[in-house]
Structures are given as structure tokens and as C-alpha cells.
Design a protein around this motif. Sequence first.
Motif, PDB file in Angstrom:
ATOM      1  N   MET A   1       0.945  -1.148  -0.005  1.00  9.34           N
ATOM      2  CA  MET A   1       0.053   0.272  -0.082  1.00  9.34           C
ATOM      3  C   MET A   1       0.949   1.250   0.080  1.00  9.34           C
ATOM      4  O   MET A   1       2.152   1.225   0.598  1.00  9.34           O
ATOM      5  N   ARG A   2       0.401   2.262  -0.658  1.00  8.38           N
ATOM      6  CA  ARG A   2       1.005   3.624  -0.398  1.00  8.38           C
ATOM      7  C   ARG A   2       0.210   4.303   0.547  1.00  8.38           C
ATOM      8  O   ARG A   2      -1.033   4.722   0.488  1.00  8.38           O
ATOM      9  N   VAL A   3       0.842   4.861   1.536  1.00 13.02           N
ATOM     10  CA  VAL A   3       0.107   5.441   2.682  1.00 13.02           C
ATOM     11  C   VAL A   3       0.646   7.057   2.766  1.00 13.02           C
ATOM     12  O   VAL A   3       1.629   7.112   2.642  1.00 13.02           O
ATOM     13  N   LEU A   4      -0.422   7.939   2.894  1.00 17.17           N
ATOM     14  CA  LEU A   4       0.112   9.382   2.931  1.00 17.17           C
ATOM     15  C   LEU A   4      -0.569   9.945   4.425  1.00 17.17           C
ATOM     16  O   LEU A   4      -1.610   9.694   4.568  1.00 17.17           O
ATOM     17  N   SER A  15       2.615   6.517  13.160  1.00 20.18           N
ATOM     18  CA  SER A  15       1.869   5.740  12.168  1.00 20.18           C
ATOM     19  C   SER A  15       2.788   5.408  11.229  1.00 20.18           C
ATOM     20  O   SER A  15       2.803   4.392  10.419  1.00 20.18           O
ATOM     21  N   ALA A  16       3.307   6.489  10.504  1.00 18.90           N
ATOM     22  CA  ALA A  16       4.374   6.170   9.435  1.00 18.90           C
ATOM     23  C   ALA A  16       5.228   5.117   9.503  1.00 18.90           C
ATOM     24  O   ALA A  16       5.592   4.540   8.828  1.00 18.90           O
ATOM     25  N   ALA A  17       6.021   5.259  10.873  1.00 17.66           N
ATOM     26  CA  ALA A  17       7.080   4.093  11.167  1.00 17.66           C
ATOM     27  C   ALA A  17       6.652   2.847  11.204  1.00 17.66           C
ATOM     28  O   ALA A  17       7.059   1.685  10.779  1.00 17.66           O
ATOM     29  N   CYS A  18       5.418   2.593  11.699  1.00 17.20           N
ATOM     30  CA  CYS A  18       4.787   1.059  12.027  1.00 17.20           C
ATOM     31  C   CYS A  18       4.462   0.739  10.469  1.00 17.20           C
ATOM     32  O   CYS A  18       4.780  -0.259  10.346  1.00 17.20           O
ATOM     33  N   LEU A  19       3.749   1.572   9.596  1.00 17.29           N
ATOM     34  CA  LEU A  19       3.541   1.330   8.279  1.00 17.29           C
ATOM     35  C   LEU A  19       4.653   0.791   7.450  1.00 17.29           C
ATOM     36  O   LEU A  19       4.959  -0.083   6.563  1.00 17.29           O
ATOM     37  N   HIS A  24       5.344  -1.043   3.635  1.00 25.33           N
ATOM     38  CA  HIS A  24       4.508  -0.402   3.016  1.00 25.33           C
ATOM     39  C   HIS A  24       5.124   0.996   2.698  1.00 25.33           C
ATOM     40  O   HIS A  24       6.073   1.492   3.251  1.00 25.33           O
ATOM     41  N   GLU A  25       4.877   1.660   1.429  1.00 25.17           N
ATOM     42  CA  GLU A  25       5.317   2.793   0.969  1.00 25.17           C
ATOM     43  C   GLU A  25       4.836   4.122   1.860  1.00 25.17           C
ATOM     44  O   GLU A  25       3.278   4.176   1.917  1.00 25.17           O
ATOM     45  N   CYS A 210      14.046   3.330   6.623  1.00 24.64           N
ATOM     46  CA  CYS A 210      13.094   2.236   5.766  1.00 24.64           C
ATOM     47  C   CYS A 210      12.447   2.825   4.332  1.00 24.64           C
ATOM     48  O   CYS A 210      11.710   2.329   3.938  1.00 24.64           O
ATOM     49  N   GLY A 211      12.993   4.132   4.110  1.00 19.56           N
ATOM     50  CA  GLY A 211      12.831   4.519   2.811  1.00 19.56           C
ATOM     51  C   GLY A 211      11.561   5.693   2.796  1.00 19.56           C
ATOM     52  O   GLY A 211      10.994   5.969   1.805  1.00 19.56           O
ATOM     53  N   GLY A 212      11.139   5.924   3.651  1.00 23.89           N
ATOM     54  CA  GLY A 212      10.000   6.891   4.141  1.00 23.89           C
ATOM     55  C   GLY A 212      10.421   8.295   3.725  1.00 23.89           C
ATOM     56  O   GLY A 212      11.645   8.650   3.923  1.00 23.89           O
TER      57      GLY A 212
END
Length: 434
Positions: A1-4, A15-19, A24-25, A210-212
Motif C-alpha cells: 500500500m501507499r500511505v499518505l 503511524s508512518a514508522a509502523c507502516l 508499505h510505502e 526504511c525509505g519513508g
Amino acid sequence: MRVLVIGSGLGGLLSAACLLRAGHEVDVFERLPITGGRFTNIEYKGFQLSTGALHMIPHGPTGPLGTLLRYLGSDVQIVRADPMATIRIPIEKDSTDYTHGFQDIDFHDFGKRFSLLNKIKLTVLITTTRIFPPKKGSMADWCSKNLKDDWALRIADSFCGWALSLRAKDVPAAEVFEIIENMYRYSGSGIPLGGCKGVIDTLIDVITSCGGKIHTSSEVSRIIIEDKKAVGIVTDDGKEHRGDIVISDIGHIETSRLYDANMATEDMEKYLTSIKELKPSAGVKICLSSNEPLIGHAGVLLTPYARRINGINEVTNIDPSLAPPGKHLTMAHQCVEWENLDRLKDEIDLGLSDLAEIFAGKDYEVLLIQSYSGEWPVNRASSGTDPTNKTPFEGLYIVGDGAKGKGGIEVDGIALGVRNAIKDILNQKNQSID
């Protein structure tokens, strides 16, 4: 999934770190030029002052936030405060202020100041209420009904004011007892080394490794909804970003301003009506500098006999790096009732007068006075009224201080809410946060 993710406060970054950890992206969009929101540091006269929350994690290393940080591989160290809390009381039992001197008692000894009858009542009530929590009424109502004791209401007001920025009359009793249950479950507070920014920096490390991507000075102007599903966002430069999930860290009300609320469905109307009733909690933080410790420990000093100050902490007893060499940083907090928001200066003056009494004979300097209300509140939804993390739209979630988990205090409540949202999102991919 791509998450914004909208907003880089603690809820957004968690939230960003968990996903990202789940593979996920993720892209985070932040309107400010800095990350962390109301949970980071600002340097002032050599002190590391917090932008909002105190340099303290309510349940320390074993609570919801500490556990989630370990799960993410964070290397931030959270040192348990000992004692967890003390209570400053007048020496004369019938006195209502500190003018005749004071003494500090351990938080766990607060019950010793009740009459024998109320001591017995309290023992029975705490046991039975843990099994059968009250279904309605405020914490003040509960104290008046069951104990009929001025001390009970004072200690409830002080605790609720410190932990929730609310008076006991504005907090559901059920929420307070869920908070007490979490104190049994997770234990007491701790200080993150490096303060709030110590936590934020380690989350940024996790996200970038993680590439975020974190886009600062990038405000989201619109959430794109198609067929009752969130499918992307538009930033203030007009650029459209498409994704599978949108997570907002700016609360239910502010988020609703980013999409078309005129979608006439029964669920939408109920949702919009419910969030319009939300009241942010407000507060004032007064930061003090001193050459000698004012408290002497890093736990909370509750002040039930003060006019406005609810509690104080002195984090430099654990982390001296938060102040210049030879200095201490002490932070006092007071809730501001909704009806007093238009008299904020008067409220601050009362808080300063309290500190003059509490620290009579001590030498200190007022460094900075910070107030939190309106669009920059203590909590976007007052405790006990937090909606869930879900919205009427598929793929649109709310995290942060506007959607905390049940019984969650401050940043530990944010961590509980994030966990609930991430668990729901990952279930869609047959993944788990555990």
C-alpha cells in the motif's frame, strides 16, 4: 500500500514508522518547517523547552508508547521516575494554602488523609469499581456521591488537571478509572533522554532508514474522496498525491475541513454532528530556571491546594542535558477551563502567584510561559470524548491527540490510538502489528 500521512506530530510519525516497518510505502506531509508538532524541543537560553507536551512519558518504558518504540527498533532511553509522584499539602490540615508551610507526601499515601470511614469506603470502592466501572457521571460527581470529602475532589482536580488539562467535573468517571487501570497495568512515568525531541529524532531515523519520505513546509489543502474512499491528497502547490490510505494527525475537526462534507449520507451527518461537539482541552505551561533543584526528583509534584497550578515536574534530575550546566529546568502545568479562555492573562497571573507560594524562599527565574488552546490545544478532543480512529470514508483514519485510545494519558494515549488504527489497516493485508 501507499500511505499518505498528514502531519508530522507524534501520532503521524508513529503511524508512518509502523507502516514502513510492515513493508508499505509512506509519505508524510508537514505544513511547518520542523517535525514533531507539539512534541519536540525548542532551544531557549540554552534550555531545551518542549513545544507542547512535557518531557515526560506517563507510563514510562513499559507503557504503550515505550512498547511501540521498542517494536519499531527505537534506541531512545526512557528512565523511570522515582518516586512516581508526590503531593504537596499544607502543614496545617485545615489550611487551604501554603502560607504556613507545606509537606510532601508520596502519591500512594493520599488515602491516609481520609477519615477512617472514607478509608474503608475507598478500599471497597477501588476494588469494586475496577470490576464494575461507572457508566455515567463525571469524576467530580463520583467523588461527591461516594466520598463527600473536600480532599477527594482536590486530589481528583489536581490529577485530572495535570494529566488531562481538565477539571474533574469535565472528565467522565469511567475514563478516569480506565486511566487508573492503565496505571496498574503499565506503572508510572519516565523521562526520555533528550526530551520530546529524543523520541522524535529516533522516529525520523526509523522512517528515513526504511525509505519513508517527510515533506516539511508542505501543507495539505484537500483530501481526495472518490466513491466514499480516500484516494489521495492535494498539497498547497497544487500537486496531487495518490495513495491507498490517508492518515491524518490533525484531529477530526480539522481533517473534515479538507474534504467535501456535503456528501449527504446518514453516517456522514451523524459523524459531523458528533465531532462539532468536541471541545479541545486547554492549558498553560510555565517553565522555570534555577541553580538548585526546586523539587529534587523527576516525578510529578501534584499541588491540590494551589489555585491554578495542577502539577510540576523537574526533568533535569534525570536528564541534565535539558538545561545549561549547573541549571535545572522545572515545568508547571495548569488546565484552563473553557469559560476562562477569554481571561488567559488572569489565569496565568494566578498560576505565577501559586508558584511564588509553592516555592517560597527558593530562587528561580520564569523562563517562558506557553499557552495551548484553539488550533494549538493540549488535546484536540478532551479525554473521555475521543472519537474512534475511523471516519465515514474508507481508507481515512485519524490519529494523534484527537483520537486517543481508551484510558490513555497524553502521549501514551496517542500511542494506544495509533496502535488501534494501524491494527485495522494491517488487518486488510492479513498483517499484524504484534
